[in-house]
Scaffold this motif. Sequence first.
Motif, mmCIF file in Angstrom:
data_model
loop_
_atom_site.group_PDB
_atom_site.id
_atom_site.type_symbol
_atom_site.label_atom_id
_atom_site.label_comp_id
_atom_site.label_asym_id
_atom_site.label_seq_id
_atom_site.Cartn_x
_atom_site.Cartn_y
_atom_site.Cartn_z
ATOM 1 N N UNK A 55 -33.905 -12.758 10.344
ATOM 2 C CA UNK A 55 -33.744 -14.070 10.954
ATOM 3 C C UNK A 55 -32.915 -14.947 10.036
ATOM 4 N N UNK A 56 -32.555 -16.108 10.553
ATOM 5 C CA UNK A 56 -31.733 -17.066 9.811
ATOM 6 C C UNK A 56 -32.348 -18.446 9.972
ATOM 7 N N UNK A 57 -32.681 -19.087 8.855
ATOM 8 C CA UNK A 57 -33.296 -20.398 8.875
ATOM 9 C C UNK A 57 -32.253 -21.469 8.604
ATOM 10 N N UNK A 58 -32.185 -22.437 9.485
ATOM 11 C CA UNK A 58 -31.305 -23.605 9.327
ATOM 12 C C UNK A 58 -29.835 -23.203 9.190
ATOM 13 N N UNK A 59 -29.482 -22.030 9.694
ATOM 14 C CA UNK A 59 -28.105 -21.522 9.589
ATOM 15 C C UNK A 59 -27.645 -21.400 8.147
ATOM 16 N N UNK A 95 -33.116 -14.122 5.984
ATOM 17 C CA UNK A 95 -34.335 -13.427 5.585
ATOM 18 C C UNK A 95 -34.372 -12.096 6.318
ATOM 19 N N UNK A 96 -34.574 -11.034 5.584
ATOM 20 C CA UNK A 96 -34.666 -9.702 6.185
ATOM 21 C C UNK A 96 -35.828 -8.953 5.548
ATOM 22 N N UNK A 97 -36.478 -8.130 6.360
ATOM 23 C CA UNK A 97 -37.628 -7.342 5.894
ATOM 24 C C UNK A 97 -37.523 -5.936 6.468
ATOM 25 N N UNK A 98 -37.861 -4.939 5.654
ATOM 26 C CA UNK A 98 -37.838 -3.535 6.065
ATOM 27 C C UNK A 98 -39.094 -2.858 5.571
ATOM 28 N N UNK A 146 -38.649 -7.323 1.127
ATOM 29 C CA UNK A 146 -38.204 -8.564 1.759
ATOM 30 C C UNK A 146 -37.054 -9.113 0.924
ATOM 31 N N UNK A 147 -35.988 -9.534 1.583
ATOM 32 C CA UNK A 147 -34.804 -10.091 0.894
ATOM 33 C C UNK A 147 -34.468 -11.446 1.496
ATOM 34 N N UNK A 148 -34.152 -12.385 0.610
ATOM 35 C CA UNK A 148 -33.744 -13.737 1.007
ATOM 36 C C UNK A 148 -32.399 -14.013 0.364
ATOM 37 N N UNK A 149 -31.430 -14.448 1.146
ATOM 38 C CA UNK A 149 -30.089 -14.716 0.625
ATOM 39 C C UNK A 149 -29.494 -15.909 1.349
ATOM 40 N N UNK A 150 -28.485 -16.482 0.716
ATOM 41 C CA UNK A 150 -27.747 -17.589 1.315
ATOM 42 C C UNK A 150 -26.331 -17.558 0.795
ATOM 43 N N UNK A 151 -25.461 -18.307 1.418
ATOM 44 C CA UNK A 151 -24.063 -18.387 1.001
ATOM 45 C C UNK A 151 -23.563 -19.792 1.266
ATOM 46 N N UNK A 152 -22.567 -20.185 0.458
ATOM 47 C CA UNK A 152 -21.976 -21.507 0.583
ATOM 48 C C UNK A 152 -20.490 -21.330 0.863
#
Length: 786
Positions: free
Chosen positions: A698-702, A706-709, A745-751
């Motif tokens: 899923x994607x929070x606030x664009x 967040x991804x889980x396997x 579980x992985x959490x990432x973001x980009x600017x």
Amino acid sequence: MIAVLLLSSPVILDGIARASGAALPSFNKKLAQQTLPGLDTVPDTVPNQKSPLQDSLIRQRIKMAQADSAAIVDSIPSIDSLGPRPNDTLNLAKISNDSLEAPIFFKVKDSSVTYIKRKEVYMYGSADVKYKEIAVTGDRMQIDQERGLLKVTPSIDSAGKKTGLPVFSDGSQTTDQDSIVYSITSQKALIYNTRAQYGEGYIVSQKVKKAPDNTVFGFKNGYTTCNLDTPHFAFRARKIKVIPNKLIISGPANLEIQGIPTPLYIPFAIFPITSGQRSGILVPQYTVNQQKGIGLENGGYYIGLGEYLDLTVRGNVYSYGSWGTTFSPTYRKRYRYNGGLNISLANTRFGDPEVKEDFSVSRDFNVTWNHSMDSKARPGTNFSANVHFGTSNYNSYNVTDYQTRLNNILTSSIAYSKSWQGKPYNLTLSLNHSQNNATRDVTITAPEAAFTVNTIYPFQRDGGSGMGKWYEKIGISYTGNLRNTTTFKDSTFGKPAMWERLQTGMQHQIPLSFSIPLGKNFTLSPSVSYSEKWYTKRLNRTWNEDEYKIDTVYENGFYSMREVSTGMSVATALYGMYTFKKGSKVDAIRHVIRPTASISYKPDLAEQFYYNLRYDTGMNAIQRVSYFDGSVFGPPSAGTFGGVSFSIDNNLEMRMKSKKDSTGFKKVKLLDGFGINGSYNLVADSFNLSTFSIYARTNLFDKVNISANGTIDPYQLDSIGRRLDKYAWQGMGTTKLGRLTSMNVAISTSFQSQDKKSKEKEQQKDNIIENETTVPSWKRSAANWK
């Protein structure tokens, strides 16, 4: 300005009269006749500067003016009839004797003050003055027009430090100094505390006199090749002369190291100044090394071999007996390619040769090569190289850079690629090298080749239109790989042990696939895949009962193995929507389900390439292994598979009311995707059901992804942790799906910047995905989701 206009008005009137072809009643031809002879009487403002060309131009203009004045009609009223006039002659203004040959352009950041009577201009704050080819910048400037002098000095800040030091540029030569006095008329200069670069050397002088031909005479000078403000070494000379672009000549000079004079004197010195490509000596740099002693580094010779090639040879020598040399040829061809090669050899000595127990010698080498090709030189073809290899001790003993000494991994890559325009063929050739200086392990892969044929449709009609027949959608492609690799210790480079570990393999892959629509709701996709592997060596391991170990033997030969698999899949998409009551902020929630089911079969063609290996003396210490474990493309897959695979992917979105959006709604992705997949082997004798793979993203606030396997094992375990051929839900008093064996579980973001139409593009992308997926007739329940 007004005086200039008044003086030039008769000439302007004369020009108007000649252009129009009519006589002006107020124009007097006698005025022109009387003023024309006066041109010859105007004194030359610059003695002996009038050229014959200027004289001829003036006489030409006089003749033209006389001809024009003779043609003027006599009926023009005479100025004499209008009354007496004091003087009927025009005297041109004389040019000042102290005028300059060219204008002076200047700009200043702070302010400027002009004294007209004294003919002086003062500038303050980052002043910039340009006169002909001369450019001067500084913080404080003074122009004395009467004497033709330009003075430049720095400012002194509150701490007593000089700021805004002058920079003097005369053509291609630029110098830094404390102050300048420059004569604009004679082009001579007096410069104090200057530092200038000539070729590869630097000259620091206490006082310099510059001649009009740019010849420099220095007083109390220092010559060095060190580019620091306080050089490590320099040759000190009282007098020095610099002939631009030719020579630097000095009288008696003394070698100075770290500001301390040495007993070394030379009676004179001549240093050539090179420009362009010229062969010559490269002056070494003095250094002190605790391990190697006093030495001279980077001295050598430069050899210019033409427009496309040159060679630099440098050497190092030290008082303790160590030495090193480097050969650096470079080559280039504009709009084609460029590159360079460095070959370094080093001999490092440790200890005293008289004490054999403590004395040792390390002989090392290091090679780097880089090559790049212009992309426009040969479209569709590219060649590049970035090579770096050498002995593991070279960086430790011969490199002082901190980052380079800490880098224990050396890598190399040489690649060639070619694609045929208008054809589906692609070829890639490469050579790769990896070296670990800490473990001294070296891996070389050479050559490595890949030839691919993109998907082609052999049964498709040329220029066909419409949906076409089902067989026209059959697509076939090909991928061929060749790889040679070996791993060894650097001490065995080029020895038999290196070649014994060389492994060679080739792999062919030919997939065939096509899709057939089944009505309006489903898509059927049959596929066939064939692969073949070739090896020239296999690994044979046997248990040695006497020495209680496993013996390994490489057997040379030609070994080929094949794999075939076939399958068929069916895919569709289901849409469901839940609509909220009127007045609710949430308008609807849509759920998309994309199930896929496939059946496949793969026969066991690799049984002969597997065997049982005992690895211990225990009863169950037997393991099924392959002769090609660790090979370049791996062993063929063992066993027969004939079963069913399934996967279910879900997407969940919510539509909310929004005043900001033009449609009145906005979509929010609750879950971009979540699902499960697995398979069931129909021909296996046990453990037919595979493990289940689950995932969610899923994607929070664009902004935050967040991804889980996870992996679920559907089988039970016995008391000691061994798997039982019994499903987890068959246990007493339990309905569990299985055991969760792994989870991450992985959490990432980009600017990144986002264009204004990114949301529209994302919406178009989603619509395309939906349109390409075949859906059942009940899609009408989601028709309003736009």
